[in-house]
Design a protein around this motif. Sequence first.
Motif, PDB file in Angstrom:
ATOM      1  N   UNK A 267     -37.591  -9.463 -60.618  1.00  0.00           N
ATOM      2  CA  UNK A 267     -37.004  -9.739 -61.919  1.00  0.00           C
ATOM      3  C   UNK A 267     -37.685  -8.809 -62.919  1.00  0.00           C
ATOM      4  N   UNK A 268     -36.884  -8.170 -63.787  1.00  0.00           N
ATOM      5  CA  UNK A 268     -37.433  -7.224 -64.754  1.00  0.00           C
ATOM      6  C   UNK A 268     -36.945  -7.546 -66.164  1.00  0.00           C
ATOM      7  N   UNK A 269     -37.783  -7.258 -67.123  1.00  0.00           N
ATOM      8  CA  UNK A 269     -37.345  -7.285 -68.507  1.00  0.00           C
ATOM      9  C   UNK A 269     -36.366  -6.136 -68.715  1.00  0.00           C
ATOM     10  N   UNK A 270     -35.384  -6.342 -69.568  1.00  0.00           N
ATOM     11  CA  UNK A 270     -34.378  -5.302 -69.809  1.00  0.00           C
ATOM     12  C   UNK A 270     -35.014  -4.007 -70.289  1.00  0.00           C
ATOM     13  N   UNK A 271     -36.082  -4.132 -71.046  1.00  0.00           N
ATOM     14  CA  UNK A 271     -36.711  -2.957 -71.644  1.00  0.00           C
ATOM     15  C   UNK A 271     -37.380  -2.038 -70.629  1.00  0.00           C
ATOM     16  N   UNK A 272     -37.623  -2.524 -69.417  1.00  0.00           N
ATOM     17  CA  UNK A 272     -38.309  -1.694 -68.423  1.00  0.00           C
ATOM     18  C   UNK A 272     -37.447  -1.389 -67.202  1.00  0.00           C
ATOM     19  N   UNK A 273     -36.265  -1.947 -67.156  1.00  0.00           N
ATOM     20  CA  UNK A 273     -35.391  -1.702 -66.005  1.00  0.00           C
ATOM     21  C   UNK A 273     -35.115  -0.213 -65.848  1.00  0.00           C
ATOM     22  N   UNK A 274     -35.236   0.256 -64.624  1.00  0.00           N
ATOM     23  CA  UNK A 274     -35.008   1.664 -64.345  1.00  0.00           C
ATOM     24  C   UNK A 274     -36.225   2.536 -64.533  1.00  0.00           C
ATOM     25  N   UNK A 275     -37.265   1.990 -65.146  1.00  0.00           N
ATOM     26  CA  UNK A 275     -38.478   2.770 -65.378  1.00  0.00           C
ATOM     27  C   UNK A 275     -39.688   2.195 -64.619  1.00  0.00           C
ATOM     28  N   UNK A 276     -39.747   0.876 -64.500  1.00  0.00           N
ATOM     29  CA  UNK A 276     -40.867   0.217 -63.829  1.00  0.00           C
ATOM     30  C   UNK A 276     -40.396  -0.348 -62.490  1.00  0.00           C
ATOM     31  N   UNK A 277     -41.318  -0.352 -61.532  1.00  0.00           N
ATOM     32  CA  UNK A 277     -41.027  -0.924 -60.219  1.00  0.00           C
ATOM     33  C   UNK A 277     -42.174  -1.827 -59.800  1.00  0.00           C
ATOM     34  N   UNK A 278     -41.848  -3.060 -59.482  1.00  0.00           N
ATOM     35  CA  UNK A 278     -42.861  -3.998 -59.008  1.00  0.00           C
ATOM     36  C   UNK A 278     -42.754  -4.129 -57.496  1.00  0.00           C
ATOM     37  N   UNK A 279     -43.897  -4.230 -56.850  1.00  0.00           N
ATOM     38  CA  UNK A 279     -43.929  -4.407 -55.402  1.00  0.00           C
ATOM     39  C   UNK A 279     -45.155  -5.234 -55.044  1.00  0.00           C
ATOM     40  N   UNK A 280     -45.206  -5.679 -53.819  1.00  0.00           N
ATOM     41  CA  UNK A 280     -46.361  -6.464 -53.409  1.00  0.00           C
ATOM     42  C   UNK A 280     -46.648  -6.258 -51.935  1.00  0.00           C
ATOM     43  N   UNK A 281     -47.907  -6.461 -51.592  1.00  0.00           N
ATOM     44  CA  UNK A 281     -48.363  -6.405 -50.207  1.00  0.00           C
ATOM     45  C   UNK A 281     -48.919  -7.794 -49.906  1.00  0.00           C
ATOM     46  N   UNK A 282     -48.138  -8.595 -49.203  1.00  0.00           N
ATOM     47  CA  UNK A 282     -48.553  -9.972 -48.958  1.00  0.00           C
ATOM     48  C   UNK A 282     -49.806 -10.056 -48.089  1.00  0.00           C
ATOM     49  N   UNK A 283     -49.973  -9.111 -47.206  1.00  0.00           N
ATOM     50  CA  UNK A 283     -51.157  -9.121 -46.346  1.00  0.00           C
ATOM     51  C   UNK A 283     -52.437  -8.911 -47.162  1.00  0.00           C
ATOM     52  N   UNK A 284     -52.306  -8.192 -48.258  1.00  0.00           N
ATOM     53  CA  UNK A 284     -53.460  -7.913 -49.133  1.00  0.00           C
ATOM     54  C   UNK A 284     -53.463  -8.799 -50.374  1.00  0.00           C
ATOM     55  N   UNK A 285     -52.461  -9.658 -50.504  1.00  0.00           N
ATOM     56  CA  UNK A 285     -52.340 -10.507 -51.704  1.00  0.00           C
ATOM     57  C   UNK A 285     -52.434  -9.674 -52.976  1.00  0.00           C
ATOM     58  N   UNK A 286     -51.744  -8.569 -52.962  1.00  0.00           N
ATOM     59  CA  UNK A 286     -51.819  -7.617 -54.070  1.00  0.00           C
ATOM     60  C   UNK A 286     -50.425  -7.305 -54.588  1.00  0.00           C
ATOM     61  N   UNK A 287     -50.313  -7.227 -55.898  1.00  0.00           N
ATOM     62  CA  UNK A 287     -49.059  -6.844 -56.533  1.00  0.00           C
ATOM     63  C   UNK A 287     -49.296  -5.548 -57.313  1.00  0.00           C
ATOM     64  N   UNK A 288     -48.280  -4.711 -57.344  1.00  0.00           N
ATOM     65  CA  UNK A 288     -48.366  -3.415 -57.999  1.00  0.00           C
ATOM     66  C   UNK A 288     -47.257  -3.296 -59.044  1.00  0.00           C
ATOM     67  N   UNK A 289     -47.535  -2.515 -60.055  1.00  0.00           N
ATOM     68  CA  UNK A 289     -46.517  -2.181 -61.042  1.00  0.00           C
ATOM     69  C   UNK A 289     -46.559  -0.676 -61.266  1.00  0.00           C
ATOM     70  N   UNK A 290     -45.553   0.004 -60.766  1.00  0.00           N
ATOM     71  CA  UNK A 290     -45.418   1.435 -60.991  1.00  0.00           C
ATOM     72  C   UNK A 290     -44.641   1.625 -62.288  1.00  0.00           C
ATOM     73  N   UNK A 291     -45.272   2.293 -63.240  1.00  0.00           N
ATOM     74  CA  UNK A 291     -44.663   2.479 -64.544  1.00  0.00           C
ATOM     75  C   UNK A 291     -44.406   3.971 -64.761  1.00  0.00           C
ATOM     76  N   UNK A 292     -43.142   4.331 -64.861  1.00  0.00           N
ATOM     77  CA  UNK A 292     -42.739   5.721 -65.082  1.00  0.00           C
ATOM     78  C   UNK A 292     -42.027   5.851 -66.418  1.00  0.00           C
ATOM     79  N   UNK A 293     -41.907   7.074 -66.866  1.00  0.00           N
ATOM     80  CA  UNK A 293     -41.220   7.366 -68.139  1.00  0.00           C
ATOM     81  C   UNK A 293     -41.737   6.465 -69.259  1.00  0.00           C
ATOM     82  N   UNK A 294     -43.029   6.396 -69.368  1.00  0.00           N
ATOM     83  CA  UNK A 294     -43.642   5.483 -70.333  1.00  0.00           C
ATOM     84  C   UNK A 294     -43.324   5.899 -71.765  1.00  0.00           C
ATOM     85  N   UNK A 295     -43.175   4.870 -72.603  1.00  0.00           N
ATOM     86  CA  UNK A 295     -42.846   5.048 -74.005  1.00  0.00           C
ATOM     87  C   UNK A 295     -43.965   4.449 -74.866  1.00  0.00           C
TER      88      UNK A 295
END
Length: 114
Positions: free
Chosen positions: A57-85
């Motif tokens: 789920x993404x906020x409208x303001x970041x759709x297409x620019x940010x990507x969230x992912x997770x590694x359940x084995x590592x209990x880690x979540x990532x946020x890749x932020x591109x085209x930052x404003x």
Amino acid sequence: VQLQASGGGLVQVGGSLRLSCAASGSIFSINRMGWYRQAPGKQRELVASISSGGSTNYADSVKGRFTISRDNAKNTVYLQMDSLKPEDTAVYYCHLGHLIYDYWGQGTLVTVSS
């Protein structure tokens, strides 16, 4: 549950950053992890979230620019932020939710300079 966030910093407009958040402790296998942010003088807002099953789920303001992912084995979540404003400048907080429980990380500052 403890959440340790990292990856914030200073970046120029159009640049990229990757945030990470590692969860430790008594973590329920079914949960939702995500990122919120709070800019000066503004309320905290949801940026993106991802379930343990991978639905996002993404906020409208970041759709297409940010990507969230997770590694359940590592209990880690990532946020890749591109085209930052400049309006992405905020303290970013990692969040983990399970049923009625909410856990927060310490926050990491992202500054986008023009």
